[in-house]
Scaffold this active site. Structure first.
Site, PDB file in Angstrom:
ATOM      1  N   ARG A 144       0.609  -0.928  -0.174  1.00  8.66           N
ATOM      2  CA  ARG A 144       0.115  -0.123  -0.171  1.00  8.66           C
ATOM      3  C   ARG A 144       1.129   0.908  -0.285  1.00  8.66           C
ATOM      4  NH1 ARG A 144      -4.716   1.592  -1.490  1.00  8.66           N
ATOM      5  NH2 ARG A 144      -5.996   2.932   0.365  1.00  8.66           N
ATOM      6  N   THR A 444     -10.112  -0.486  -9.178  1.00  8.70           N
ATOM      7  CA  THR A 444      -8.721  -1.480  -9.296  1.00  8.70           C
ATOM      8  C   THR A 444      -8.725  -2.413 -10.006  1.00  8.70           C
ATOM      9  OG1 THR A 444      -7.766  -2.316  -6.984  1.00  8.70           O
ATOM     10  CG2 THR A 444      -9.735  -2.621  -7.423  1.00  8.70           C
ATOM     11  N   THR A 462      -4.121  -1.015  -7.251  1.00 15.63           N
ATOM     12  CA  THR A 462      -4.866   0.090  -7.558  1.00 15.63           C
ATOM     13  C   THR A 462      -3.938   1.579  -8.165  1.00 15.63           C
ATOM     14  OG1 THR A 462      -6.752   1.152  -6.780  1.00 15.63           O
ATOM     15  CG2 THR A 462      -5.258   0.632  -5.501  1.00 15.63           C
ATOM     16  N   ASP A 486      -7.731   8.283   0.034  1.00 13.38           N
ATOM     17  CA  ASP A 486      -8.806   7.192   1.262  1.00 13.38           C
ATOM     18  C   ASP A 486      -8.423   8.036   2.011  1.00 13.38           C
ATOM     19  OD1 ASP A 486      -9.762   5.836  -0.912  1.00 13.38           O
ATOM     20  OD2 ASP A 486      -7.664   4.587  -1.145  1.00 13.38           O
ATOM     21  N   SER A 507     -10.280  -0.391   0.699  1.00 14.96           N
ATOM     22  CA  SER A 507     -11.098  -1.207   1.074  1.00 14.96           C
ATOM     23  C   SER A 507     -10.712  -2.823   0.189  1.00 14.96           C
ATOM     24  CB  SER A 507     -12.361  -0.756   0.332  1.00 14.96           C
ATOM     25  OG  SER A 507     -12.921   0.229   0.842  1.00 14.96           O
ATOM     26  N   GLY A 528     -13.498  -1.832  -7.161  1.00 15.77           N
ATOM     27  CA  GLY A 528     -14.586  -1.184  -6.984  1.00 15.77           C
ATOM     28  C   GLY A 528     -14.969  -0.717  -5.817  1.00 15.77           C
TER      29      GLY A 528
END
EC number: 2.3.2.2
Length: 630
Positions: A144, A444, A462, A486, A507, A528
């Site tokens: 991430r 993503t 993503t 985010d 998510s 999504g």
């Protein structure tokens, strides 16, 4: 094998031997050198002339072709499911050459960075969930993105108004760009769990980027949706537009800048990305965005440095896991909220016999359980390195029983309040955030791979919005993410406020399911935005409660409640008898065109693997197996 009369460098040192370099082979990761000793000069001359006409043509010089795709494939030896046939074929190529599931997942990821560049690429990050057949264990790799060291909690507050900067202005800016993590994630996964070197698994993607690929309707549509943004950056227009317009479906486009970038990474490893020229170019694009002269867009600069890039680390975490109907459902832990929210909702649902209910009744319980889990997700989930996340409490059966008691026969008014998981957790109690706060936007990509040994990878990655920040790194062919959006813009949010080095809440919900015997039964995931969670949850329920096969579970119409007043519903459910029954229970339904875009792999009782992707949503996905049985 093809041949061409391209230029060939040939030297005859002291007549003792000849060393000929064949161009194209070194670029393919192989150095080709022939040594011929003690030959007369005339023979040496003839030998060099012969090589001039038999130089090997690399795959990158072959003509591009459109690849047929199918949503389901069943067979043996390995399986890949992806949103795009080029990505699926890249993964399959690595399996065919003896690579394992991790090798193939990285290869497919790199290929999707070429053909699906607006969904996920090396300008972003992701989460990889890995099942090892050798150990029977599941682990996760966290790549991430992180906030640069200069980021302050009020980074998204306009200093002139004191209010949050409007979302689109936050998105299309240097402020939104997190330090990309994907390349370090690839390297860590390959080093710890793969069998092939990075330069080898990048070869399929390099070939696609160099020779080009055939544009499909989805690529054209996504480019058209980003036209205004891409036109406002010189590098994005140069890379992704053709004469200032979206490339048309059926045409061939190339990304030779990205091919060059992949070669550098393959040759020098992740250091080529996080240090040196690429790192300098990334930091420069963030701090001085390449805005097109004459653009009236207000593009705010960020503060990323090359030190931020050099300091990035991909992390290995324990997965989340819940026991559901005799199965173990593994997911991604913080900073992802996917594993905990899917897990909590399943724990709540376990107290209801969904398989014996009418479909509308089962959907009612799914909506209510999802809303409760999202209330807790919104209140407590963030980067566990920065905030106390009551993960044990959120996933405890006792907390689920407490939340289950709130599910009645009619729809509860929403948003529902967050619960208190701290009594079921070993940590200290903390402040809860707004249970209704969540983001529904974003895109993503997801891919799922299994190999002949039984290893499995569920991988979601993503750049956040479709097209990320809209800023392409000049000369290197990839878009930068807008992942920092985010974060909540509220600098005082107790779980998900911006902070230096922090990873924003995600998510993404890559999932692996093991059966009662401890062997994999399915793996899946979806793009999504926040609806990724509800898509993964519904696929799990469709399989484990409603008895659907994985292809059926993916194709079935979906709905999604994120603890909001309205439940987003796909048309088949909205306009059918289920929609009427849900409205009779007090649910407010609103139409959504599509929810998620799932890919997965199932393991059938007869030993076959079944790769499955969407048959219709967003143009459908691609599923392949190494040795088809049909």
């Amino acid at each position: 094998m093809g041949f061409t009369a391209s230029a060939l460098r040939c030297s005859v040192p002291r007549i003792k031997g000849i060393s000929c370099h064949v161009p194209g082979i070194e670029e393919a990761g192989v150095t080709h050198t022939r040594q011929v000793r003690h030959l007369p000069a005339v023979i040496l001359t003839a030998f060099c002339a012969l090589l001039l006409v038999v130089t090997y043509v690399t795959p990158s010089q072959a003509a591009p072709r459109e690849i047929d795709k199918q949503p389901t494939a069943t067979g043996y030896g390995g399986a890949v499911a992806a949103l795009d046939p080029y990505g699926a074929e890249a993964g399959l190529d690595i399996l065919r050459r003896g690579g394992n599931a991790v090798d193939a997942a990285v290869a497919a990821s790199a290929a999707l960075g070429v053909t699906r560049p607006y969904d996920g690429s090396i300008g972003g990050g992701g989460f990889m969930v890995i099942y090892s057949a050798e150990t029977g264990e599941v682990t996760t790799i966290d790549s991430r993105e992180t906030a640069p060291a200069a980021v302050e909690p009020d980074v998204f507050i306009d200093p002139e108004t004191g209010n949050p900067i409007p979302f689109q202005e936050r998105r299309v800016s240097g402020l939104s760009v997190g330090v990309p993590g994907l390349v370090r994630g690839w390297e860590r996964a390959l080093s710890d769990y793969g069998t092939m070197p990075l330069h080898r698994v990048l070869q399929p993607a390099i070939g696609i980027a160099q020779r080009g690929f055939v544009v499909d309707d989805e690529h054209q549509r996504r480019t058209e949706n980003n036209l205004a943004v891409f036109r406002d950056f010189t590098s994005s227009s140069d890379t992704f537009l053709v004469d200032g317009e979206a490339p048309q479906a059926g045409t061939v486009i190339r990304n030779r800048d990205l091919a060059k970038t992949y070669r550098l990474i393959g040759r020098h490893g992740s250091a080529a990305f996080y240090e040196g020229e690429i790192a300098e170019a990334i930091a420069g694009a963030v701090t001085n965005p390449p805005v097109t002269p004459g653009s009236d867009r207000n593009v705010r600069a960020g503060e990323m440095t090359t030190d931020d890039l050099a300091a990035y680390e991909a992390l290995e975490h324990e997965p989340t896991v819940v026991n559901y109907r005799g199965h173990q459902v593994f997911g991604m832990g913080p900073p992802s909220s996917g594993g905990s929210t899917v897990g909590e909702a399943l724990n709540i649902l376990e107290g209801f016999d969904l398989g014996e209910m009418e479909h509308a009744d089962a959907l009612h319980h799914l909506i209510e359980s999802s809303a409760l889990a999202f209330a807790d997700r919104n209140a407590y989930l963030g980067d566990a390195a920065y905030v106390d996340v009551p993960l044990q409490g959120l996933l405890s059966k006792e907390f689920a029983a407490e939340r289950r008691a709130l599910v009645g026969d009619v729809a509860a008014p929403k948003p529902v309040a967050a619960g208190d998981p701290w009594p079921y957790d070993d940590g200290d109690g903390g402040t809860a955030g707004d249970p209704a706060t969540t983001s529904e936007d974003g895109s993503t990509t997801h891919l799922t791979v299994a190999d002949k040994h039984g290893n499995v990878v569920s991988y979601t990655f993503t750049i956040e919005q479709i097209g990320g920040s809209g800023i392409t790194v000049p000369g290197y062919g990839f878009l930068l993410n807008n992942e920092l959006t985010d974060f909540e813009p509220d600098p005082d949010h107790p779980a998900n406020a911006p902070a230096p080095g922090k990873r924003p809440r995600s998510s993404m919900s890559p999932t692996i399911v093991l059966g009662p015997d401890g062997e994999p039964t399915a793996a899946f995931g979806s793009p999504g935005g926040a609806r990724i969670i509800t898509a993964a949850l519904q696929v799990a329920v469709n399989q484990l409660d409603l008895g659907m096969s994985l292809p059926e579970a993916i194709a079935a119409p979906r709905l999604s409640n994120l603890n909001g007043a309205s439940t987003g519903t796909e048309p088949e459910l909205l306009n059918g008898p289920e929609g009427a029954a849900l409205r009779a229970r007090g649910h407010q339904l609103s139409q959504l065109g599509t929810i998620g875009n799932v890919t997965g792999v199932a393991f059938l009782p007869d030993g076959r693997m079944q790769a499955a992707a969407e048959p219709e949503r967003l143009g459908g996905g691609a599923a392949v197996v190494l040795h088809p049985s049909d």
